[in-house]
Design a protein around this motif. Structure first.
Motif, mmCIF file in Angstrom:
data_model
loop_
_atom_site.group_PDB
_atom_site.id
_atom_site.type_symbol
_atom_site.label_atom_id
_atom_site.label_comp_id
_atom_site.label_asym_id
_atom_site.label_seq_id
_atom_site.Cartn_x
_atom_site.Cartn_y
_atom_site.Cartn_z
ATOM 1 N N TYR A 694 -39.522 -30.466 54.751
ATOM 2 C CA TYR A 694 -38.825 -29.587 55.021
ATOM 3 C C TYR A 694 -39.254 -29.194 53.338
ATOM 4 C CZ TYR A 694 -34.910 -27.044 55.226
ATOM 5 O OH TYR A 694 -33.426 -26.164 55.007
ATOM 6 N N CYS A 695 -38.554 -29.660 52.432
ATOM 7 C CA CYS A 695 -38.988 -29.684 51.062
ATOM 8 C C CYS A 695 -39.903 -28.993 50.883
ATOM 9 C CB CYS A 695 -38.704 -30.939 50.026
ATOM 10 S SG CYS A 695 -37.230 -31.957 50.126
ATOM 11 N N GLY A 696 -41.423 -29.467 51.485
ATOM 12 C CA GLY A 696 -42.895 -28.728 51.022
ATOM 13 C C GLY A 696 -42.633 -26.937 51.602
ATOM 14 N N PHE A 697 -42.050 -27.160 52.851
ATOM 15 C CA PHE A 697 -42.181 -25.537 53.323
ATOM 16 C C PHE A 697 -41.087 -24.547 53.226
ATOM 17 C CE2 PHE A 697 -39.067 -23.435 56.530
ATOM 18 C CZ PHE A 697 -39.785 -22.422 56.740
ATOM 19 N N ILE A 698 -40.050 -25.078 52.457
ATOM 20 C CA ILE A 698 -39.333 -24.266 51.671
ATOM 21 C C ILE A 698 -39.666 -23.915 50.755
ATOM 22 C CG2 ILE A 698 -36.713 -24.396 50.614
ATOM 23 C CD1 ILE A 698 -36.368 -23.968 53.358
#
Length: 817
Positions: A694-698
């Motif tokens: 999720y952090c990579g996507f954001i």
């Protein structure tokens, strides 16, 4: 005590269980906190529990009552001037309601209405065709069922053409052919433009960071999710050949996933390329694939009816159970058609939207056909997307304008849907749009949830009675082995159908709520990253760029996987709770549950009492202004309270640790579908693969979709393109007006273009000087390197009696120094 059997006479009343002994006596086992021979007296523990519950209830009422009183009092103390300001701010918003109605009337165009009507017509036609294909198969199996024959049907010969080892070999070659056409006619923009006149370029199915045809892409991904769910079911059920190895089986599944991607690749890429040729090919392919899918699902791969190809997997036991539970009427066909409604609606939208896009493209081409080709500025798809960001009414420009406005002065959305949704639930904003990737992921998950829910309710319900009997026998054996005198079951199970259906619906509702909350959190986290706030998402670190990139790869897959697991865990826990509640409702009392509640209730009451006592003391005794200011009041009394509370909370700490474990398990199950939440906590959240994804996507979304960056880049690029457009038109006018046939040298023309460019862009003069100086320095450095090498060679080869030119140079420099 001796008397008649407990089955004929129950002296224990409603507060006790009558239990028979081997010697003919009976004994009363009292419920909860009742005592006595006939369980007609309240024990001291029961009196204490009742007293503690009353005191806790009084504390809860007092605390919330005072909170409501002081909140109302604070609102009444507001000045009339502030109230007038609030009313003035609300006046313009009141006019938004009729404006929203006007906007919804304007947005409800004839095209949207016609699309909806055509979708219903095509969906009804597709379902009718499938009904006609399934009806003979159903009748054949019903007749075999009545004759007690083997329940399978022979597939049509066309299935051998369409299906080859679970691979659709009819539409796949057509898809590859259209993809080859798209590749040949697509032009390269950066790599080897002159070769083959720029043709033969890779085609992009969808740009996940833009807003191009987001709804269309989401619908196509919903169709893909339906087919991927079939593969997941085959993997879970283990419907594979024993002769094939494990690695071969998984490789075949991966290959099938790739084939599914290739099947829908032409439809997405045609819309992205947006040309008459690609849209025409996509229309033909979409109608072909839709027709083949109806025939294939009706004749070759039915949801319930086994064929001669897959009869060995269940030997017809599943269809026998379905006939026994749902009957031999038309119920199974109706269930299949009901399940196919979302799939057919999505397909009907695709095959209707493509012709409309083609018509719009043709009309646009005709409008621009008569224009002078020299005056037109040809832009690629990517250039159009970038230039749109600096438009006046673009989403990115709205975001930039709102940066310089206070929150209360920002314009609210005028959409009718935005006015319907309460702001405390979701506040619609016109300066933000979710990317195509988010819509595609959510469309896929919604359709996956629908199919899982339908299959869980339809396929599992006929087996619940058998499952209930098996679990009941297991519980009875455990209870009898632990207590030989008790022949009654301590946990009688109710009928599983009602709690199971309610548990499935609860899991669906909770999961959908979690998905909506995650959607709002994605927007909030993106806004936080845009303004440099790292309160929720860890700050971007250069050493973790590789982790962000790989996490961005895994986001969609992890999202769906976590969602399915969260759905299953919520359904399981809800089923246990609902079975317990239904057992109380059905049987009136359950010994096993009563023992658990007898242990839990006093602990919970004690914790509840201590919690609200601390809240009352903290707000109204130990804090100033009833908790509005974090400052100590009654310092001496607080020190005394902290001294005695130190020992009291040591006892409650052990109980709180157990509750902490239980809360973490329950919270982990409820938040399993939420990638933005890590059950490991802030210090260990990076160890969670889902949260890392999720952090990579954001971070990747924030880098590539930052509105300020897009507006600035779009503005600069638009100015550059405007100057190129003016310069091109001027050069063409000069070329047309030139009557002399004198040929000028190409170098002179290039220098003349350079002079014009520098005159029109004075800032480029300094950049050119800097570039020329760098080239000169590079030449000087190269010359010095050559001289150094020559000097080294001469030093090794020349005679000592001779003096070279290098030596003279060095000597001259020493004398000068």
């Amino acid at each position: 005590m001796k008397c008649s059997d407990c089955s004929t006479y129950n002296p224990c009343g409603q507060y006790g269980y009558c239990q028979d002994h081997i010697d003919g006596n009976w004994e009363c086992q009292c419920k909860f906190w009742w005592i006595g021979t006939f369980c007609n007296q309240q024990s001291s523990s029961g009196i204490q529990v009742i007293t503690l519950s009353i005191i806790s209830g009084i504390l809860i009422i007092v605390f919330h009552g005072l909170s409501i009183y002081f909140s109302i009092r604070k609102k009444r103390q507001q000045t009339q001037e502030e109230a007038n300001k609030i009313n003035q701010n609300d006046l313009p918003n009141s006019t938004l309601t009729p404006m929203a109605l006007i906007n919804i009337k304007q947005s409800a165009r004839f095209s949207s209405f016609s699309i909806a009507i055509l979708m219903l017509i095509i969906t009804a036609a597709g379902l009718t065709v499938k009904w006609s294909l399934l009806q003979p198969i159903h009748n054949e199996l019903v007749n075999k069922y009545k004759r007690a024959d083997l329940l399978f049907y022979e597939r049509n010969s066309i299935c051998n053409i369409i299906d080859l080892e679970d691979f659709n070999m009819l539409t796949l070659p057509v898809a590859c052919f259209f993809m080859l056409i798209f590749i040949i006619f697509s032009k390269r923009t950066s790599c080897m433009k002159k070769k083959l006149n720029g043709h033969v370029a890779p085609i992009v199915p969808i740009d996940f960071y833009t807003h191009i045809k987001r709804k269309f892409a989401a619908v196509v991904f919903a169709i893909i999710a339906d087919e991927l769910l079939d593969i997941v079911n085959q993997v879970i059920n283990g419907n594979t050949s024993k002769e094939e190895g494990v690695i071969v089986v998984y490789l075949l599944r991966i290959l099938k996933v790739l084939f599914i991607g290739f099947r829908y690749y032409p439809v997405l890429s045609a819309v992205y390329i947006d040309s008459i040729l690609t849209l025409t090919c996509a229309i033909l392919y979409a109608w072909l694939d839709f027709s083949v899918s109806i025939v294939y699902q009706g004749l070759c791969q039915s949801d319930f009816y086994p064929s001669d190809d897959n009869f060995d997997e269940t030997n017809g036991t599943d269809i026998v159970r379905l006939f026994e539970y749902y009957g031999t009427g038309q119920n199974l066909i109706i269930i299949q058609l009901f399940t196919d409604i979302p799939r057919y609606i999505c397909w009907s939208y695709v095959i209707i939207k493509l012709p409309m896009l083609l018509i719009n493209k043709i009309s646009t081409t005709i409008k621009h056909k008569n224009k002078d080709q020299f005056k037109r500025l040809h832009l690629t798809r990517e250039e159009k997307i970038l230039l749109h960001s600096s438009a006046v009414h673009s989403v990115e420009m709205s975001y930039v304008r709102n940066l310089f406005r206070p929150i209360n002065q920002r314009s609210t959305s005028r959409l009718f849907l935005a006015r319907l949704i309460p702001k405390f639930i979701y506040q619609w904003r016109d300066d933000f749009r979710f990317s195509s990737r988010i819509l595609c992921v959510y469309a896929s998950t919604c359709l996956v949830l629908f199919f899982i829910t339908v299959q869980a309710c339809i396929l599992v319900v006929p087996y619940l009675d058998e499952l209930q009997n098996s679990i009941q026998q297991l519980i009875d054996q455990i209870s009898i082995s632990s207590n030989q005198q008790n022949k009654q079951s301590e946990f009688p199970l109710p009928n599983f159908v009602r709690p199971y259906i309610i548990a499935i619906l609860t899991a669906l509702i909770v999961t959908m709520i979690q998905l909506l909350i995650l959607l709002t959190n994605i927007r909030r986290n993106l806004f936080q990253i845009f303004r440099g706030d790292d309160s929720e998402i860890p700050k971007r670190d250069k050493s973790k760029y590789l982790s962000y990139s790989t996490g961005n790869f895994h986001f969609a897959g992890f999202f769906i996987g976590y969602l399915i697991w969260g759905y299953a865990l919520i359904a399981l826990f809800a089923l246990i709770i609902y079975i317990s509640i239904d057992a109380f409702i059905t049987f009136g009392s359950v010994k096993f549950l009563e023992k658990i509640l007898k242990l839990i209730i006093p602990i919970l009451l004690l914790i509840l009492f201590k919690t609200y006592l601390n809240k009352l003391l903290a707000r109204y005794v130990f804090l100033q202004y009833h908790g509005d200011i974090l400052a100590i009041n009654n310092r001496r009394v607080l020190m005394i309270f902290l001294y005695f509370n130190f020992f009291l909370d040591s006892f409650l700490g052990f109980i709180s640790s157990i509750i902490r474990i239980i809360k973490s398990i329950v919270g982990g199950c409820l938040y399993m579908s939420r990638l933005d939440y890590s059950p490991m906590g802030r210090k260990l959240e990076t160890l969670d693969a889902g949260f890392s994804a999720y952090c990579g996507f954001i971070h990747m979304e924030a880098v590539h979709r930052n509105p300020i960056m897009l507006v600035v880049a779009s503005y600069l690029y638009s100015r550059m393109k405007a100057k190129q457009y003016v310069t091109k038109n001027l050069m063409m006018m000069m070329k047309n007006d030139r009557k002399s046939s004198k040929d000028y040298s190409s170098k002179v023309v290039q220098k003349w273009h350079l002079v014009i460019l520098l005159l029109r862009n004075p800032s480029l003069v300094f950049l050119r000087k800097h570039a020329l100086s760098q080239i000169e320095n590079k030449k000087t450095k190269t010359l010095n390197e050559v001289n150094r090498r020559q000097s080294c060679i001469e030093q090794t080869l020349h005679r000592p009696s001779l003096v070279s030119e290098i030596d003279l140079q060095n000597m001259w420099q020493k004398n000068v120094n």
